[in-house]
Design a protein around this motif. Sequence first.
Motif, short mmCIF file in Angstrom:
data_model
loop_
_atom_site.label_atom_id
_atom_site.label_comp_id
_atom_site.label_asym_id
_atom_site.label_seq_id
_atom_site.Cartn_x
_atom_site.Cartn_y
_atom_site.Cartn_z
N VAL A 49 -14.41 -54.84 -22.78
CA VAL A 49 -15.21 -54.86 -21.86
C VAL A 49 -14.60 -54.08 -20.39
CG1 VAL A 49 -17.10 -55.86 -20.27
CG2 VAL A 49 -16.32 -56.62 -22.84
N THR A 50 -15.28 -53.02 -19.65
CA THR A 50 -14.96 -52.52 -18.40
C THR A 50 -15.73 -52.31 -17.61
OG1 THR A 50 -13.52 -50.73 -17.68
CG2 THR A 50 -15.26 -50.34 -19.27
N GLY A 51 -15.48 -52.35 -16.10
CA GLY A 51 -16.41 -52.32 -15.14
C GLY A 51 -15.65 -52.29 -13.84
N ASP A 93 -11.85 -49.87 -32.19
CA ASP A 93 -12.52 -50.79 -31.09
C ASP A 93 -13.93 -50.56 -30.57
OD1 ASP A 93 -10.20 -52.28 -30.98
OD2 ASP A 93 -9.20 -51.34 -29.28
N VAL A 94 -14.74 -51.08 -29.93
CA VAL A 94 -15.76 -51.04 -29.26
C VAL A 94 -15.66 -51.20 -27.79
CG1 VAL A 94 -18.23 -51.54 -29.12
CG2 VAL A 94 -17.21 -51.39 -31.29
N ILE A 95 -16.20 -50.25 -26.98
CA ILE A 95 -16.13 -50.25 -25.48
C ILE A 95 -17.69 -50.64 -24.89
CG2 ILE A 95 -15.98 -49.33 -23.41
CD1 ILE A 95 -13.63 -47.78 -24.35
N ILE A 96 -17.65 -51.90 -24.07
CA ILE A 96 -18.89 -52.05 -23.47
C ILE A 96 -18.58 -51.91 -21.90
CG2 ILE A 96 -20.61 -53.69 -22.61
CD1 ILE A 96 -19.95 -55.58 -25.05
N ALA A 97 -19.01 -50.72 -21.54
CA ALA A 97 -19.00 -50.16 -19.98
C ALA A 97 -20.10 -50.73 -19.19
CB ALA A 97 -18.80 -48.87 -19.90
N LEU A 98 -19.88 -51.29 -18.07
CA LEU A 98 -20.80 -52.03 -16.98
C LEU A 98 -20.90 -51.00 -15.75
CD1 LEU A 98 -20.44 -54.27 -19.26
CD2 LEU A 98 -20.48 -55.91 -17.30
N SER A 99 -21.94 -50.62 -15.46
CA SER A 99 -22.14 -49.86 -14.16
C SER A 99 -23.64 -49.92 -13.87
CB SER A 99 -21.51 -48.35 -13.94
OG SER A 99 -21.87 -47.71 -13.03
N ASN A 100 -23.88 -50.49 -12.69
CA ASN A 100 -25.37 -50.62 -12.48
C ASN A 100 -25.92 -49.07 -11.94
OD1 ASN A 100 -27.93 -51.65 -11.53
ND2 ASN A 100 -27.22 -51.24 -9.43
N SER A 101 -25.26 -48.36 -11.48
CA SER A 101 -25.52 -46.89 -11.01
C SER A 101 -25.29 -46.06 -12.26
CB SER A 101 -24.66 -46.45 -9.96
OG SER A 101 -23.34 -46.18 -10.30
N GLY A 102 -24.40 -46.28 -13.01
CA GLY A 102 -24.04 -45.49 -14.20
C GLY A 102 -23.23 -44.25 -14.03
N THR A 103 -22.81 -44.44 -12.52
CA THR A 103 -21.67 -43.11 -12.17
C THR A 103 -20.68 -43.55 -11.61
OG1 THR A 103 -22.73 -43.30 -9.86
CG2 THR A 103 -23.93 -41.79 -11.46
N LEU A 121 -19.40 -46.60 -27.92
CA LEU A 121 -19.72 -46.96 -26.38
C LEU A 121 -20.78 -47.66 -26.30
CD1 LEU A 121 -18.90 -46.88 -23.47
CD2 LEU A 121 -19.71 -44.51 -23.29
N ILE A 122 -21.02 -48.83 -25.61
CA ILE A 122 -22.03 -49.54 -25.40
C ILE A 122 -22.17 -49.39 -23.77
CG2 ILE A 122 -23.39 -51.83 -25.37
CD1 ILE A 122 -21.88 -52.25 -27.99
N ALA A 123 -23.41 -49.10 -23.35
CA ALA A 123 -23.14 -49.18 -21.84
C ALA A 123 -24.28 -50.03 -21.24
CB ALA A 123 -23.51 -47.57 -21.25
N MET A 124 -24.23 -50.76 -20.19
CA MET A 124 -25.07 -51.49 -19.56
C MET A 124 -25.01 -50.94 -18.18
SD MET A 124 -24.45 -55.56 -20.36
CE MET A 124 -24.34 -56.12 -22.06
N THR A 125 -26.53 -50.36 -17.66
CA THR A 125 -26.58 -49.78 -16.75
C THR A 125 -27.98 -49.97 -16.14
OG1 THR A 125 -27.50 -47.59 -17.17
CG2 THR A 125 -25.26 -47.79 -17.62
N GLN A 134 -25.93 -41.85 -20.81
CA GLN A 134 -26.35 -40.52 -21.55
C GLN A 134 -24.98 -40.45 -22.52
OE1 GLN A 134 -29.08 -38.78 -21.97
NE2 GLN A 134 -29.94 -40.38 -20.71
N LEU A 135 -23.88 -40.78 -22.13
CA LEU A 135 -22.62 -40.81 -22.98
C LEU A 135 -22.83 -41.75 -24.08
CD1 LEU A 135 -19.95 -40.14 -20.35
CD2 LEU A 135 -20.73 -38.36 -22.08
N ALA A 136 -23.35 -42.87 -23.65
CA ALA A 136 -23.25 -44.17 -24.69
C ALA A 136 -23.94 -43.67 -26.12
CB ALA A 136 -23.98 -45.25 -23.98
N ASP A 137 -23.39 -44.55 -27.10
CA ASP A 137 -24.17 -44.78 -28.43
C ASP A 137 -25.27 -45.58 -28.18
OD1 ASP A 137 -21.97 -43.27 -30.14
OD2 ASP A 137 -20.92 -44.44 -29.28
#
Length: 323
Positions: A49-51, A93-103, A121-125, A134-137
């Motif tokens: 998990v990253t953010g 591995d699997v990545i969960i990326a957190l960014s409200n803006s997505g930028t 890649l799993i994104a929470m935005t 857009q990059l996320a699976d």
Amino acid sequence: MHAAKDMKALARAVITAEISALESLPERIDDQFVGACETILNCRGRVIVTGMGKSGHIGSKIAATLASTGTPAFFVHPGEASHGDLGMIVDGDVIIALSNSGTSEEILAIMPVVRRLKIKLIAMTGNPESELAQLADFHIYTGVDQEACPLGLAPTSSTTATLVMGDALAIALLEVRGFTADDFARSHPGGRLGKRLLVHVRDLMHTQGQIPRVLPEADIRETILEMTRHGFGMTAIVDASEYLLGVFTDGDLRRSFDHGRDLQGRPIAELMTTSSHTIAPDELAVTALNLMQEHSITVLPVVQAGQIVGIIHMHDLLRAGIV
């Protein structure tokens, strides 16, 4: 007084705003969410998990929740990832990326490496059109209409929504994995809950010479001496094969005096309580606690196949952190 009223009003407004932000989350549990769950379930490695900033703090908590509920996970700071910590991320591995803006620049900077490693890649935005989304699976939408901050600047409602969505992800995975209370306890052995789920009566009970016991023909003097010697406020009455016949407690002694009973010259078998509460050594210690609390007692004989094998006191449960 006016300041206090204003603070109460502001606090209530914040809570109302955050509740409102959460009300739209259930409808966002869609195929993207299911795809994210399936990706994590099929993960051969760990979930990273990253953010950045406040999202990073939320990400750290989500990683901890995943790890404690059956999904191996840890948090990687995106800034540190660019300076060596990417070495912790490997194929599978699997990545969960957190960014409200997505930028978030720090997260986007490590995306080329993530893609080269072919890591899911799993994104929470809060922005489905953002570069990270857009990059996320799989993209899980956590956007809110407005922050609870009156200035609309401090991450408040958005971080709460992300945290709740992370909890939803973790608990959905927990249920599908069939994660049990025993599994939870094994990952929390030092905590109070872990102790309540892991510690058994046999781990705490007093055994052998520590067990107060007399034969049924013992008189009241011998019985009281045995009770005093061990300090449990009771003694078991057993036969020659250690089978429990009954108990005699300091409460029984007081009641006998209150009722004017003649105790001299009578065997303890005539005075003992035969319907005493007991517990087995393989029972959880918390079961012993519940039994003591239910019947307002502080000590239990531990019995296996009719024979006394131990004694457990409320103080033992207190020392072990069960209470």
